[in-house]
Scaffold this motif. Structure first.
Motif, mmCIF file in Angstrom:
data_model
loop_
_atom_site.group_PDB
_atom_site.id
_atom_site.type_symbol
_atom_site.label_atom_id
_atom_site.label_comp_id
_atom_site.label_asym_id
_atom_site.label_seq_id
_atom_site.Cartn_x
_atom_site.Cartn_y
_atom_site.Cartn_z
ATOM 1 N N ALA A 1 -39.766 23.153 153.540
ATOM 2 C CA ALA A 1 -39.406 24.058 154.643
ATOM 3 C C ALA A 1 -38.380 23.392 155.566
ATOM 4 O O ALA A 1 -37.400 24.026 155.983
ATOM 5 C CB ALA A 1 -40.657 24.454 155.429
ATOM 6 N N LEU A 2 -38.589 22.132 155.887
ATOM 7 C CA LEU A 2 -37.633 21.407 156.739
ATOM 8 C C LEU A 2 -36.292 21.256 156.034
ATOM 9 O O LEU A 2 -35.232 21.406 156.655
ATOM 10 C CB LEU A 2 -38.199 20.042 157.139
ATOM 11 N N ASN A 3 -36.332 20.966 154.748
ATOM 12 C CA ASN A 3 -35.100 20.838 153.971
ATOM 13 C C ASN A 3 -34.292 22.133 154.047
ATOM 14 O O ASN A 3 -33.091 22.111 154.326
ATOM 15 C CB ASN A 3 -35.465 20.498 152.516
ATOM 16 N N PHE A 4 -34.960 23.245 153.803
ATOM 17 C CA PHE A 4 -34.268 24.531 153.826
ATOM 18 C C PHE A 4 -33.846 24.951 155.234
ATOM 19 O O PHE A 4 -32.937 25.758 155.394
ATOM 20 C CB PHE A 4 -35.137 25.620 153.190
ATOM 21 N N ALA A 5 -34.479 24.411 156.264
ATOM 22 C CA ALA A 5 -34.114 24.745 157.649
ATOM 23 C C ALA A 5 -32.900 23.967 158.133
ATOM 24 O O ALA A 5 -32.198 24.417 159.040
ATOM 25 C CB ALA A 5 -35.301 24.475 158.581
ATOM 26 N N TRP A 6 -32.650 22.804 157.550
ATOM 27 C CA TRP A 6 -31.568 21.954 158.057
ATOM 28 C C TRP A 6 -30.200 22.611 157.924
ATOM 29 O O TRP A 6 -29.420 22.619 158.877
ATOM 30 C CB TRP A 6 -31.552 20.589 157.344
ATOM 31 N N VAL B 1 -34.950 14.513 161.120
ATOM 32 C CA VAL B 1 -35.826 13.351 161.352
ATOM 33 C C VAL B 1 -37.242 13.628 160.838
ATOM 34 O O VAL B 1 -37.787 12.829 160.061
ATOM 35 C CB VAL B 1 -35.792 12.901 162.829
ATOM 36 N N PRO B 2 -37.864 14.761 161.190
ATOM 37 C CA PRO B 2 -39.170 15.052 160.590
ATOM 38 C C PRO B 2 -39.097 15.254 159.071
ATOM 39 O O PRO B 2 -40.050 14.951 158.354
ATOM 40 C CB PRO B 2 -39.642 16.334 161.279
ATOM 41 N N LEU B 3 -37.954 15.760 158.584
ATOM 42 C CA LEU B 3 -37.778 15.878 157.136
ATOM 43 C C LEU B 3 -37.880 14.501 156.484
ATOM 44 O O LEU B 3 -38.628 14.318 155.514
ATOM 45 C CB LEU B 3 -36.428 16.530 156.804
ATOM 46 N N LEU B 4 -37.158 13.535 157.007
ATOM 47 C CA LEU B 4 -37.210 12.179 156.459
ATOM 48 C C LEU B 4 -38.631 11.615 156.541
ATOM 49 O O LEU B 4 -39.123 11.017 155.579
ATOM 50 C CB LEU B 4 -36.210 11.268 157.183
ATOM 51 N N VAL C 1 -31.536 11.419 152.178
ATOM 52 C CA VAL C 1 -31.811 12.026 153.483
ATOM 53 C C VAL C 1 -31.691 10.977 154.594
ATOM 54 O O VAL C 1 -31.259 11.302 155.699
ATOM 55 C CB VAL C 1 -33.170 12.760 153.496
ATOM 56 N N GLY C 2 -32.020 9.731 154.312
ATOM 57 C CA GLY C 2 -31.769 8.663 155.280
ATOM 58 C C GLY C 2 -30.282 8.552 155.580
ATOM 59 O O GLY C 2 -29.863 8.464 156.742
#
Length: 151
Positions: A82-87, A105-108, A136-137
């Motif tokens: 979900a975070l990946n797709f939101a970025w 940051v929360p994705l990582l 992602v880093g």
């Protein structure tokens, strides 16, 4: 046969979702006009890298789901997805590198949590997320620099 269908479903979810998000939130002229750090890769790099990563993410998701659909690792897998797709919409469509930082940051952290949660029980799923964590880093550093250079 069930695991093959599960694998196809998860790869289709991650790769198909990534492609759909990417196509519907194209970078465009705004992104081209931004100041970027010297380590910004050429635009053509992103598609192939993300395609490979999404396949790896899908494989890890299918394996984790097969081991425990309601496990902590599976919950974290869905959170990171979900975070990946939101970025992408936060960065490109909203044109908000600052908001994208709040997402990435929360994705990582969720990617790192998935690696930790699956390391003992399913080492392959854990290892499939290591290149994803590295990318992602790198993307987090790039996002931060773009925000800093254009603030």
């Amino acid at each position: 046969m069930r695991n093959l269908r599960l694998l196809i479903l998860f790869v289709a979810l991650s790769l198909g979702g990534g492609i759909l998000i990417g196509l519907s939130n194209a970078p465009g002229p705004w992104y081209e006009s931004l100041a970027k750090p010297p380590f910004n890769p050429p635009n053509w790099v992103f598609g192939p890298v993300w395609s490979v990563l999404y396949v790896m993410i899908g494989i890890a998701g299918a394996r984790t789901f097969a081991r425990g659909a309601r496990s902590a690792a599976m919950i974290v897998w869905f959170v990171q997805m979900a975070l990946n797709f939101a970025w992408t919409p936060a960065f490109f469509t909203a044109q908000r590198p600052d908001l994208a930082l709040v997402v990435i940051v929360p994705l990582l952290l969720s990617i790192l949590a998935f690696i930790a949660l699956t390391f003992r029980r399913d080492r392959l799923s854990s290892l499939l997320f290591v290149p994803y964590a590295a990318w992602v880093g790198f993307a987090t550093a790039l996002n931060f620099e773009i925000w800093r250079l254009n603030a």
